[in-house]
Write a protein that holds these residues in place. Structure first.
Motif, short mmCIF file in Angstrom:
data_model
loop_
_atom_site.label_atom_id
_atom_site.label_comp_id
_atom_site.label_asym_id
_atom_site.label_seq_id
_atom_site.Cartn_x
_atom_site.Cartn_y
_atom_site.Cartn_z
N GLY A 1 0.79 -1.12 -0.11
CA GLY A 1 0.18 -0.08 0.03
C GLY A 1 0.92 1.27 -0.05
O GLY A 1 0.67 2.28 -0.73
N GLU A 2 1.78 1.10 0.65
CA GLU A 2 3.05 2.34 0.66
C GLU A 2 3.38 2.69 -0.73
O GLU A 2 3.70 3.81 -1.09
N VAL A 3 3.89 1.53 -1.44
CA VAL A 3 4.51 1.66 -2.63
C VAL A 3 3.46 2.05 -3.75
O VAL A 3 3.91 3.24 -4.36
N GLU A 4 2.25 1.64 -3.56
CA GLU A 4 1.23 2.22 -4.59
C GLU A 4 0.91 3.72 -4.36
O GLU A 4 0.82 4.38 -5.34
N LYS A 5 1.06 4.15 -2.88
CA LYS A 5 0.67 5.62 -2.77
C LYS A 5 1.88 6.31 -3.14
O LYS A 5 1.65 7.31 -3.87
N ILE A 6 3.21 5.98 -3.01
CA ILE A 6 4.04 6.78 -3.64
C ILE A 6 4.24 6.91 -5.02
O ILE A 6 4.34 7.80 -5.56
N LEU A 7 3.99 5.58 -5.80
CA LEU A 7 4.06 5.33 -7.22
C LEU A 7 3.02 6.53 -7.60
O LEU A 7 3.22 7.10 -8.84
N SER A 8 1.73 6.42 -7.17
CA SER A 8 0.87 7.31 -7.72
C SER A 8 1.05 8.67 -7.49
O SER A 8 0.42 9.53 -8.35
N GLN A 9 1.71 8.98 -6.32
CA GLN A 9 2.05 10.37 -6.16
C GLN A 9 2.89 10.95 -7.19
O GLN A 9 3.06 12.14 -7.46
N ILE A 10 3.94 9.98 -7.48
CA ILE A 10 4.92 10.42 -8.46
C ILE A 10 4.11 10.68 -9.93
O ILE A 10 4.55 11.62 -10.54
N GLU A 11 3.44 9.52 -10.16
CA GLU A 11 2.73 9.80 -11.57
C GLU A 11 1.70 10.87 -11.71
O GLU A 11 1.82 11.69 -12.56
N GLU A 12 1.14 11.13 -10.38
CA GLU A 12 0.09 12.49 -10.43
C GLU A 12 0.93 13.56 -10.53
O GLU A 12 0.51 14.86 -11.10
N GLY A 13 2.12 13.82 -9.99
CA GLY A 13 2.92 14.94 -10.05
C GLY A 13 3.48 15.26 -11.33
O GLY A 13 3.64 16.54 -11.65
N PHE A 14 3.50 14.17 -11.96
CA PHE A 14 4.03 14.58 -13.63
C PHE A 14 3.08 14.87 -14.42
O PHE A 14 3.13 15.41 -15.54
N GLU A 15 1.89 14.40 -14.18
CA GLU A 15 0.75 14.54 -15.12
C GLU A 15 0.33 15.86 -14.91
O GLU A 15 0.03 16.85 -15.85
N LYS A 16 -0.08 16.28 -13.59
CA LYS A 16 -0.46 17.76 -13.28
C LYS A 16 0.57 18.39 -12.09
O LYS A 16 0.42 18.06 -11.07
N PRO A 17 1.52 19.13 -12.76
CA PRO A 17 2.51 19.84 -11.81
C PRO A 17 1.72 20.77 -11.01
O PRO A 17 0.91 21.48 -11.32
N ARG A 18 2.28 20.58 -9.74
CA ARG A 18 1.62 21.31 -8.77
C ARG A 18 2.47 22.75 -8.48
O ARG A 18 3.64 22.79 -8.98
N PRO A 19 1.91 23.97 -8.22
CA PRO A 19 2.73 25.04 -7.70
C PRO A 19 3.74 24.67 -6.62
O PRO A 19 3.47 23.90 -5.81
N LYS A 20 4.85 25.37 -6.75
CA LYS A 20 6.01 25.35 -5.88
C LYS A 20 5.49 25.73 -4.66
O LYS A 20 5.86 25.08 -3.40
N ILE A 21 4.77 26.71 -4.25
CA ILE A 21 4.32 27.38 -2.99
C ILE A 21 2.94 27.02 -2.99
O ILE A 21 2.02 27.05 -3.69
N LEU A 22 2.61 26.22 -1.79
CA LEU A 22 1.01 25.81 -1.41
C LEU A 22 0.47 26.83 -0.60
O LEU A 22 1.15 27.16 0.38
N PHE A 23 -0.63 27.24 -0.87
CA PHE A 23 -1.42 28.29 -0.16
C PHE A 23 -2.48 27.51 0.77
O PHE A 23 -3.22 26.45 0.33
N GLU A 24 -3.12 27.97 1.74
CA GLU A 24 -4.13 27.53 2.68
C GLU A 24 -5.17 28.61 2.70
O GLU A 24 -4.88 29.83 3.01
N VAL A 25 -6.47 28.18 2.61
CA VAL A 25 -7.70 29.13 2.95
C VAL A 25 -7.29 29.77 4.43
O VAL A 25 -7.24 29.13 5.30
N GLY A 26 -7.53 31.07 4.50
CA GLY A 26 -7.36 31.60 5.68
C GLY A 26 -5.99 32.41 5.89
O GLY A 26 -5.91 33.15 6.94
N GLU A 27 -5.05 31.96 5.47
CA GLU A 27 -3.66 32.43 5.60
C GLU A 27 -3.39 33.80 4.77
O GLU A 27 -4.26 34.26 4.09
N THR A 28 -2.78 34.46 5.46
CA THR A 28 -2.46 35.88 5.07
C THR A 28 -1.29 36.05 4.10
O THR A 28 -0.37 35.36 4.23
#
Length: 178
Positions: free
Chosen positions: A103-130
């Protein structure tokens, strides 16, 4: 029967690619390639926006670690352990490293795959932060994050103008964390 399992190897930080190449070379030279499967550096693509220019770079998900799919024998263990800049296996008890759960391996591999299909922004924001607006007509205004749209790289920020709270929509590159 395939007895290969996934193991996490701790390496000198920043040296993951060098270690990967060295391990592959050593496997080829040793004739033990049938005992090894994939060797990965868990990473994903991230979008960075500087001066209005969008660039895509690679970010390590687990800096300082390499994942190795292998059949654990004395020879394969020694080959990895004696490689330059490898500090050891993660989760080893004595001389026997602990493999990752499926299960750990599958989670890591899907995270890698997802990160290359849809690149994320370098900085992550949170609702409510200034955040501080650093570009555009509202430059130098501070505001609170109301909504984040990672698909469009947009953020809705509520700024106070003439004593009234006003929502404005900005690109990620127009704001910075305070």
């Amino acid at each position: 029967m395939d007895n290969k399992r996934w193991y996490v190897v701790h390496v000198s930080s920043g040296m993951e690619k060098n270690v990967l190449k060295t391990i592959n070379d050593r496997i080829d030279q040793s004739g033990l390639s049938s005992f090894f499967g994939k060797i990965l550096i868990p990473s994903e693509e991230v979008i960075d926006i500087k001066n209005g220019q969008k660039s895509i770079s690679e970010r390590r998900i687990f800096p300082g670690y390499v994942l190795i799919e292998m059949e654990l024998t004395d020879e394969t263990w020694h080959l990895i352990k004696s490689t330059n800049r490898v500090t050891g296996f993660l989760g080893s008890s004595g001389n026997k490293p602990t493999p990752l759960y499926k299960g750990e391996v599958e989670k890591i591999l899907s995270q890698i795959e997802e990160g290359f299909e849809k690149p994320r922004p370098k900085i992550l924001f949170e609702v409510g932060e200034t955040v501080r607006v650093k570009d555009g007509p509202f430059a130098d205004f501070n505001g609170n994050v109301e909504e984040i749209n990672y698909e469009k790289n947009k953020i809705r920020v509520s700024v106070t103008i003439f004593g009234r709270s006003t929502p404005i929509e900005l690109d990620f590159g127009q704001v910075e964390k305070t």
